[in-house]
Design a protein around this motif. Structure first.
Motif, PDB file in Angstrom:
ATOM      1  N   TYR A   1     -28.832  32.425  15.810  1.00  0.00           N
ATOM      2  CA  TYR A   1     -28.242  31.200  16.814  1.00  0.00           C
ATOM      3  C   TYR A   1     -28.977  31.013  17.881  1.00  0.00           C
TER       4      TYR A   1
ATOM      5  N   TRP B   1     -23.455  33.200   8.726  1.00  0.00           N
ATOM      6  CA  TRP B   1     -23.801  31.911   9.698  1.00  0.00           C
ATOM      7  C   TRP B   1     -23.383  32.466  11.043  1.00  0.00           C
TER       8      TRP B   1
ATOM      9  N   SER C   1     -22.405  30.944  15.431  1.00  0.00           N
ATOM     10  CA  SER C   1     -22.525  29.688  16.134  1.00  0.00           C
ATOM     11  C   SER C   1     -22.501  30.386  17.601  1.00  0.00           C
TER      12      SER C   1
ATOM     13  N   THR D   1     -29.758  32.481   6.807  1.00  0.00           N
ATOM     14  CA  THR D   1     -29.507  31.170   7.539  1.00  0.00           C
ATOM     15  C   THR D   1     -30.476  30.935   8.670  1.00  0.00           C
TER      16      THR D   1
ATOM     17  N   PHE E   1     -22.672  31.374   1.055  1.00  0.00           N
ATOM     18  CA  PHE E   1     -23.137  30.227   1.981  1.00  0.00           C
ATOM     19  C   PHE E   1     -23.989  29.343   1.436  1.00  0.00           C
TER      20      PHE E   1
ATOM     21  N   SER F   1     -29.212  36.195   9.933  1.00  0.00           N
ATOM     22  CA  SER F   1     -28.748  34.816  10.584  1.00  0.00           C
ATOM     23  C   SER F   1     -29.362  34.606  12.318  1.00  0.00           C
TER      24      SER F   1
ATOM     25  N   SER G   1     -25.273  24.426   6.664  1.00  0.00           N
ATOM     26  CA  SER G   1     -24.578  24.231   7.771  1.00  0.00           C
ATOM     27  C   SER G   1     -24.307  22.823   7.839  1.00  0.00           C
TER      28      SER G   1
ATOM     29  N   PHE H   1     -19.626  25.262   8.195  1.00  0.00           N
ATOM     30  CA  PHE H   1     -20.622  25.417   7.145  1.00  0.00           C
ATOM     31  C   PHE H   1     -19.880  25.102   5.958  1.00  0.00           C
TER      32      PHE H   1
END
Length: 417
Positions: free
Chosen positions: A259, A307, A309, A84, A346, A257, A349, A354
């Motif tokens: 963030y 994913w 956050s 992601t 997945f 992944s 988003s 997601f």
């Protein structure tokens, strides 16, 4: 004396008239030049902001729904499972990308662009490989050309011409990174093109063959070296200034992944088979190059971050024949199994969480996981492989055995809200 005075007066009159005529001609010429300058400025302003253009082509609105991929694949579209990557600059994809109210769906050599669910443009001749979208347009390749399409102006611009087929990977600042392979080889190399200097170099990077997983984080490229088996692989960071790769971890699982400036991956205790390796979920702070272990070592199979956050990382794994997505608290290391299902994937988003799919009996179901509440909302179903979701539409594909093509469809799922 009288003749001389008359002659002098006539000469002075002719001189004055000549000056008046000359001034008038110069005034007309200046007005014409000024008009040309104004028209030129207006045309440049109307053209929109695009990269340095070598050629440009305008595409109009086309409302025809021709969602058919004429490529010769018999397998589902190759999504980079577990990756992601929605950086501050762009969002990549293989067949589907959504970003900032715009959605791009590539079907073989055709790309359809939607604005808030409505078809806006259709581009033909696109190469059958990955592409990526920024806020103002989409980047892709055509034959040997690396191109940019502006949403605002409807103009296609050739950024770079090449002598080999390229596959766009992403961008970092003014630099574009593109992959190139020769004669369908499993091995490839990465070219870096700087749009400011209009120069390109080939990066000297190891293990670019087989199943390479890539992600951009904090305007840097990271990749897990390629393999054709199910063994662990090393993680590298690409130093774009020096054009080389630095090994971050010698043995990793699948999936990357990110963030913000934090990168998440699974580190193996030792090199070996993925199914026999104990894995630890790791956070890499790309600003400080600091690693933090979030989870204890575990033998759960096929662990891959899908994913992340501000406070959590979500990991897809198989445990005792059960497929699940686990939510890991970054600060405390506590976990909660928030999603279970068959063939989980997945999708993309959402504003608060997601979208993911569960596939069983030749039918896929799309769900929304809301992180703030932990709720799971069913969006809709599709009789195929779900490629993406945006603006109330599910995008999915079905392989047609008779035509030997993969056909793409959109289904309005707004009723599910």
């Amino acid at each position: 004396m009288g003749e001389r005075k008359n002659t002098t007066r006539n000469s002075e009159s002719r001189l004055v008239n000549g000056l008046i005529i000359t001034a008038a001609i110069l005034s007309i010429a200046m007005v014409a030049v000024l008009a040309v300058l104004i028209i030129t400025i207006v045309q440049k302003n109307n053209a929109g902001s695009t990269p340095s253009a070598k050629t440009a082509k305008t595409y109009g609105v086309n409302t025809e729904e021709a969602l058919e991929d004429t490529s010769e694949e018999s397998q589902p579209p190759q999504r980079e499972a577990g990756i992601t990557d929605s950086s501050s600059l762009f969002t990549p994809g293989s067949v589907f990308v959504t970003r900032g109210g715009w959605t791009c769906l590539r079907m073989g050599s055709s790309m359809t662009i939607y604005q808030k669910g409505q078809e806006k443009y259709k581009i033909s001749g696109v190469n059958d490989c990955n592409f990526f979208a920024a806020d103002d347009g989409v980047y892709y390749t055509k034959d040997f050309d690396f191109c940019y399409f502006s949403y605002a102006s409807g103009l296609e611009t050739v950024i770079m011409k090449s002598r080999e087929t390229l596959c766009p990977l992403g961008m970092a600042g003014s630099r574009f990174l593109l992959a190139s392979s020769q004669d369908d080889s499993m091995e490839f190399h990465i070219i870096m093109y700087d749009k400011e200097t209009e120069s390109s170099i080939t990066l000297d990077l190891p293990e670019l063959w087989g199943d390479v997983e890539k992600i951009f984080c904090n305007d840097r490229l990271y990749y897990i070296g390629g393999r054709t088996d199910v063994s662990t692989r090393p993680l590298y960071e690409v130093d774009l200034e020096k054009g080389r790769a630095v090994q971050i971890d010698p043995a990793c699982g699948t999936g990357l992944s990110s963030y913000g400036s934090k990168l998440y991956y699974c580190s193996a205790e030792s090199a070996g088979s993925l199914t026999d390796s104990a894995m630890t979920l790791v956070e890499l702070d790309t600003e400080t190059d600091t690693k933090t272990e979030i989870t204890p070592s575990s033998f759960s199979q096929l662990q891959k971050p899908v994913w992340a956050s501000d406070g959590y990382v979500y990991v897809l794994s198989q445990d005792n024949g059960k497929e699940l997505i686990t939510q890991w608290n970054i600060d405390t290391g506590s976990k909660a199994d928030v999603i279970t299902g068959h063939s989980l994937a997945f999708i993309n988003s959402a504003e608060d969480g997601f979208y993911y799919s569960s596939y069983a009996s030749e039918e896929a179901t799309l769900y929304l996981f809301k992180e703030s509440t932990g709720d799971i909302v069913e969006i809709g179903k599709a009789s195929g492989i779900i490629a993406g979701y945006s603006d109330g539409y599910i995008y999915y594909s079905v392989y047609n055995d008779e035509k030997q093509v993969r056909q793409y469809y959109r289904e309005n799922a707004s009723h599910a809200f």
